[in-house]
Design a protein around this motif. Structure first.
Motif, PDB file in Angstrom:
ATOM      1  N   UNK A   6       0.834  -1.209   0.000  1.00 29.82           N
ATOM      2  CA  UNK A   6       0.000   0.000   0.000  1.00 29.82           C
ATOM      3  C   UNK A   6       0.865   1.254   0.000  1.00 29.82           C
ATOM      4  N   UNK A   7       1.849   1.284   0.892  1.00 29.19           N
ATOM      5  CA  UNK A   7       2.707   2.470   0.993  1.00 29.19           C
ATOM      6  C   UNK A   7       3.423   2.727  -0.331  1.00 29.19           C
ATOM      7  N   UNK A  43       4.191   5.588  -5.585  1.00 29.81           N
ATOM      8  CA  UNK A  43       4.194   5.574  -7.048  1.00 29.81           C
ATOM      9  C   UNK A  43       3.232   6.604  -7.605  1.00 29.81           C
ATOM     10  N   UNK A  44       2.084   6.753  -6.943  1.00 30.39           N
ATOM     11  CA  UNK A  44       1.098   7.726  -7.416  1.00 30.39           C
ATOM     12  C   UNK A  44       1.710   9.137  -7.386  1.00 30.39           C
ATOM     13  N   UNK A  45       2.380   9.449  -6.269  1.00 28.30           N
ATOM     14  CA  UNK A  45       2.991  10.786  -6.172  1.00 28.30           C
ATOM     15  C   UNK A  45       4.054  10.964  -7.246  1.00 28.30           C
ATOM     16  N   UNK A  47       6.666  16.726 -10.977  1.00 28.69           N
ATOM     17  CA  UNK A  47       6.797  17.396  -9.683  1.00 28.69           C
ATOM     18  C   UNK A  47       6.408  18.880  -9.716  1.00 28.69           C
ATOM     19  N   UNK A  48       6.836  19.583 -10.778  1.00 23.95           N
ATOM     20  CA  UNK A  48       6.552  21.013 -10.797  1.00 23.95           C
ATOM     21  C   UNK A  48       5.046  21.266 -10.883  1.00 23.95           C
ATOM     22  N   UNK A  71       6.960  16.283  -1.925  1.00 21.06           N
ATOM     23  CA  UNK A  71       7.341  15.766  -3.232  1.00 21.06           C
ATOM     24  C   UNK A  71       8.504  14.789  -3.161  1.00 21.06           C
ATOM     25  N   UNK A  72       9.403  14.997  -2.215  1.00 22.86           N
ATOM     26  CA  UNK A  72      10.600  14.159  -2.203  1.00 22.86           C
ATOM     27  C   UNK A  72      10.515  12.992  -1.224  1.00 22.86           C
ATOM     28  N   UNK A  73       9.412  12.908  -0.474  1.00 21.96           N
ATOM     29  CA  UNK A  73       9.270  11.754   0.420  1.00 21.96           C
ATOM     30  C   UNK A  73       9.365  10.412  -0.334  1.00 21.96           C
TER      31      UNK A  73
END
Lengths: 295, 690
Positions: free
Chosen positions: A126-127, A132-134, A139-140, A164-166
């Protein structure tokens, strides 16, 4: 290191390890350059206003858009403000915003990566799919969408950069944990009945830290870019803050009359990013000499 | 008179390092004639591979040949340019490496890889090259060469890949073939097949062979001449008979003394480990390089480096005191006082009908209606162990030995079965076991590099079990850690060292200390010595025996090395495809009647003793997949003694053949006894007698 062993451990050992790392560092001049650049920028940011010859907000309209001269070594901008002073003070914005964003990403990414990798199974699945979705959104674009809804501010930029970078930090940490998890020293710990907490924080985490340090330095250079890009688009820190990205954005209009107003902040961004990049390379050489498998 | 193929004289190889130039190989001369197999033996770090690379002029960038002459036939190799050397490589000199997976291109078909070599070097046409490839595959005894030629590397087993590499190496009919530990990564049974193949091919081709290995048993089986390398210098050289009979260097004797013997065990002898370490090239002693570890050392040995001396007909030794050595006779192991049979201690472990099935993940199983596939890694194994007792488990890799051990320890949850420790039924998972159970069972792992946390000092690993399982206070822990380090013969300051500051053997000692810290009644040793050098292996085996005697711990010792198992074990269980096939006391298992599988394992074992003759019983192919276990007797697909349809259809019965010695086979024990006669290992009929 456990208290029991530390108590009977002689002191000199730690220093010699650090010294040998530093010796290795000397063999690569680019690494030294990288560390020097980052160090200088940190000093500049720390003593910001003390080093600046003018206040960054001091306007001098008759003197606007002056080329570099003895009084204004980087020239002046459209309000006659000293570009040099603004860059010096602006380093605080860049380093603090990008730095906090990175710290946020590293902290939460590390937690997610550790738990996800160690627990495995559905939780992990799940995590990682959420990550992957993010990652699947540019990113911009994602940053712009979030900032439009939250409203541009310093704190929001930090949150966005962190968010964004997690996933990237989490992925790196997870892959290292997956590798470590199968090592026999972890199994030996299970066989003597260590708690999961001990295994994660005492056995696994110390081995993840070098990887995390390298990843953090890389994320930091990307964060600088992102913060500058957001500033450039007017979504980051708001005027009259001397944010470098914002300065480049504003200077765009005057580019034909006064190139220096654009050139110097852009150059500062480039220099810092290159410096952090070299430093990150150097950290990799120092901390992970054998690559990932040598953890 | 065979002609001289390789003549290397006074080779010195130097590496440029941060500390200045280091001579890793010094003044070594080698002559290899056509049709001769020259064995180069030595421990790791002795410079074997460096020497081989120097001979083919393929040293890494910071290495160079400081002095020496190098001739291949009539060609002076040192005068050739890089481009000319390239024609020599693969054409006149070929090489087979240790890891077959790394040496074959995974994306090119096997046939094409052989054809490519002969096209380049022999300038054959496409069709001729193809034919040549098939011919070579037939020569290395591939059952179906045309089929194999069309396959890729991942479709072949390690033994088959190594045969392909030999086919590539022999395709150009080279003058010199270098084999660099070609069988080290393989199972004993596969190793035996490859060694037979090498022997036969060499008789046919008349090639000169340089065979590099650390295994003296392998040398005794295939080589004609042998050179013993130590710290970059030749210690002893001679024909196989001369060296193995007379052993006129203390190092040769030391190496041979380290190898456990198949006719005696821990009760009769303790292995003679060589004390100390191989010196690093920057810390060489001024005199004889072996002097610091030598028992016969005298003052003169430490002063000047002794030269290689020809004693008789090409038997060379670098020992000044070889005359004295002759007087020492043949005793190379310390005998021990005969130990009293301990009789039967109380039962420590009883594992009944342990099964472990792994589901095969993913694939189309989700969509197909067929039953979900399972890997039956362990399929019904039962063992009983008593106090102060060692049970050895042997079998090829992939037969379920390690999985069985992990199930007992609870690192894997068994699918079914019962595990009883001192009469108490244990839960399958380690997480559900009580502290007391954990304390009683400990484990030593195979890979010393992975078994210690790289970020923790060695003492930490030993201290934690004391804190957790023994509830000791700080001072008591420190005392115990010191005692444990002493018990495993490590100096006290090693407590603070990090694992990367320890050698493989030292790491394994720390791992043993960690296991003993909990004061266990049962210890599982999962191939604890197999990745180490022979001299280190011997020292560790002695340590394990001593610790068992003083503490009364029982060992479950898992290994693919029959000699080590024979030395350490009281009882031996033979495992194949997740099931036991023979179980009995160590003495019984090593004499007939034995199960055909045990027989094959025994006959494959390389024994460094020319007096011992072994029947050559070879197994075909490799272990079948545990996903697709053969019907009836699981061994029937490879069994050299298969009697017929009954083997394929019915599961064989257990037969008692003596004092708790059981064999699971369709052939009646009496018949096995008759077939196998007096046994495989016949003294006085070996190569020495021929």
């Amino acid at each position: 290191m456990s208290e029991t062993i530390k108590a009977i451990k002689p002191k000199e050992k730690k220093r010699s390890r650090f010294v040998s790392s530093f010796k290795r560092l000397r063999r690569y001049p680019t690494t030294l350059i990288g560390f020097t650049i980052v160090f200088i920028f940190l000093i500049i940011a720390l003593f910001g206003p003390l080093l600046a010859p003018y206040a960054y907000t001091a306007q001098n309209l008759p003197n606007k858009l002056q080329p570099p001269s003895e009084e204004h070594i980087f020239g002046t901008d459209q309000f006659g403000r000293d570009v040099y002073s603004r860059i010096i003070v602006g380093s605080r914005d860049v380093l603090s915003v990008a730095g906090s964003g990175t710290a946020l990403a590293v902290f939460f990414g590390m937690l997610l990566g550790l738990f996800s990798g160690y627990r495995g199974g559905l939780f992990d699945e799940l995590i990682m799919r959420a990550m992957d979705v993010i990652l699947s959104i540019p990113p911009l674009l994602l940053a712009m969408v979030i900032l439009f809804s939250l409203g541009p501010s310093r704190v929001n930029v930090i949150i966005v950069v962190g968010f964004l970078y997690i996933p990237m930090v989490a992925r790196v940490v997870r892959s290292v944990v997956l590798d470590l998890k199968t090592r026999q020293f972890i199994e030996a710990a299970r066989l003597r009945g260590e708690s999961s907490f001990y295994i994660l924080y005492k056995e696994i985490l110390p081995n993840v830290l070098p990887h995390l340090a390298v990843e953090a330095s890389m994320r930091f250079s990307y964060s600088i870019f992102l913060v500058a890009s957001l500033g450039f688009l007017g979504l980051g820190v708001q005027p009259p803050s001397p944010d470098w990205g914002l300065m480049v954005g504003e200077a765009r209009t005057w580019f034909h009359q006064a190139r220096w107003v654009l050139f110097f902040p852009a150059g500062a961004i480039a220099l810092l990013v290159v410096g952090v990049g070299f430093m990150s390379d150097g950290l990799r050489r120092m901390l992970l000499p054998g690559g990932v498998s040598d953890a | 008179m065979p002609k001289k193929v390789l003549d290397a004289r006074n080779i010195t190889v130097t590496y440029k390092t941060e500390k200045g130039p280091l001579d890793t190989v010094r003044d070594v001369s080698l002559k290899i004639c056509s049709g001769e197999i020259y064995g180069l033996v030595g421990e790791s770090g002795s410079g074997k591979s460096t020497l081989a690379r120097a001979i083919v002029r393929y040293l890494p960038e910071n290495g160079y040949l400081k002095s020496g002459e190098l001739e291949l036939g009539d060609t002076n190799l040192l005068s050739l340019t890089k481009a000319e050397m390239r024609r020599v490589w693969g054409g006149r000199i070929t090489m087979v490496h240790q890891d077959p997976n790394a040496a074959i291109n995974p994306s090119v078909m096997i046939g094409e890889q052989i054809a490519e070599v002969v096209r380049t070097h022999l300038h054959l046409s496409k069709q001729e090259a193809k034919d040549k490839a098939l011919e070579m595959l037939t020569k290395v005894r591939m059952a179906d060469p045309e089929e194999v030629a069309r396959r890729y590397a991942h479709q072949l087993s390690g033994g088959m890949l190594q045969r392909v590499l030999i086919a590539i190496a022999m395709a150009t009919n080279p003058e010199l073939l270098i084999l660099d530990e070609p069988t080290t990564a393989l199972d004993v049974t596969t190793e035996a097949v490859i060694l037979d193949l090498i022997g036969d091919l060499m008789r046919e081709y008349d090639t000169a062979v340089l065979y590099i290995t650390h295994n003296l048993g392998v040398v005794a089986r295939v080589c004609n001449r042998v050179g013993v390398l130590y710290a970059g210098e030749i210690m002893e050289e001679g024909s196989i008979g001369q060296v193995f009979k007379n052993k006129l260097h203390p190092y040769t004797r030391g190496l041979l003394g380290c190898v456990p013997r198949v006719d005696v065990n821990k009760k009769d002898i303790s292995l003679k480990a060589i004390p100390g370490f191989i010196p690093r090239p920057d810390q060489l002693p001024p005199g004889c390089v072996f002097a610091p570890r030598c028992e016969l050392v005298e003052e003169a040995c430490r002063e000047a480096r002794p030269a290689l001396k020809d004693i008789e007909n090409g038997h060379l030794t670098a020992c000044r005191r070889y005359e004295a050595l002759k007087g020492y006779g043949d005793v190379i192991a310390d005998t021990r006082e005969a130990h009293e049979e301990a009789g039967y201690g109380e039962l420590v472990l009883e594992a009944r009908n342990i099964k472990k099935y792994f589901p095969v993940p993913g694939g189309m199983a989700l969509f197909s209606k067929s039953k979900k596939q399972e890997v039956k890694a362990v399929d019904d194994i039962s063992v009983r162990m008593r106090h102060s007792f060692t049970m050895g488990i042997v079998g090829e890799s992939g037969c379920g030995k390690t999985t069985f051990a992990r199930c007992i320890m609870g690192l894997e949850e068994a699918t079914s079965g019962e595990i009883e420790l001192e009469g108490e039924l244990l839960p399958y998972s380690v997480a559900k076991r009580t502290r007391d159970t954990l304390r009683k069972m400990q484990m030593v792992f195979q890979n010393p590099d992975a078994s210690l946390n790289p970020q923790h000092p060695a003492g930490e690993a030993v201290a934690r079990p004391l804190v957790l399982l023994r509830n000791l206070n700080k001072n008591a822990v420190q005392e115990r850690v010191k005692e444990l380090f002493e018990a495993v013969n490590l100096p006290e300051d090693y407590i603070y060292r990090l694992p990367h500051e320890l050698s493989g053997g030292e790491k394994q000692r720390v791992a043993i200390a960690r296991a003993f810290a909990a004061d266990p009644t049962l210890m599982i040793c999962d191939e604890p010595i197999s990745s180490l050098d022979v001299s280190v292996q011997a020292a560790l085996m002695n340590l394990l025996v001593d610790l068992q005697e003083s503490k009364g711990t029982s060992y479950l010792f898992i290994s693919h090395d029959l000699a080590a198992v024979r030395h350490l074990s009281d009882w031996i269980a033979v495992v194949y495809l997740g099931r036991l096939w023979e179980i009995g006391s160590a003495e019984d298992v090593f004499v007939p009647p034995y199960h055909p599988y045990t027989e094959a394992l025994l006959s494959a074992l390389p024994i460094p003793d020319l007096d011992v003759k072994q029947e050559s019983i070879r197994l075909k192919g490799s272990v079948p997949s545990a996903m697709n276990i053969p019907s009836g007797c699981r061994f029937h697909t490879r069994c050299p003694r298969k009697i017929g349809e009954i083997c394929e259809k019915e599961e064989p019965p257990w037969q008692d053949t003596g004092y708790y010695h059981q064999i699971c086979c369709h052939i009646p024990a009496a018949e096995l006894q008759a077939l196998q006669g007096e046994g495989l290992l016949k003294k006085g009929e070996g190569r020495a007698a021929q």
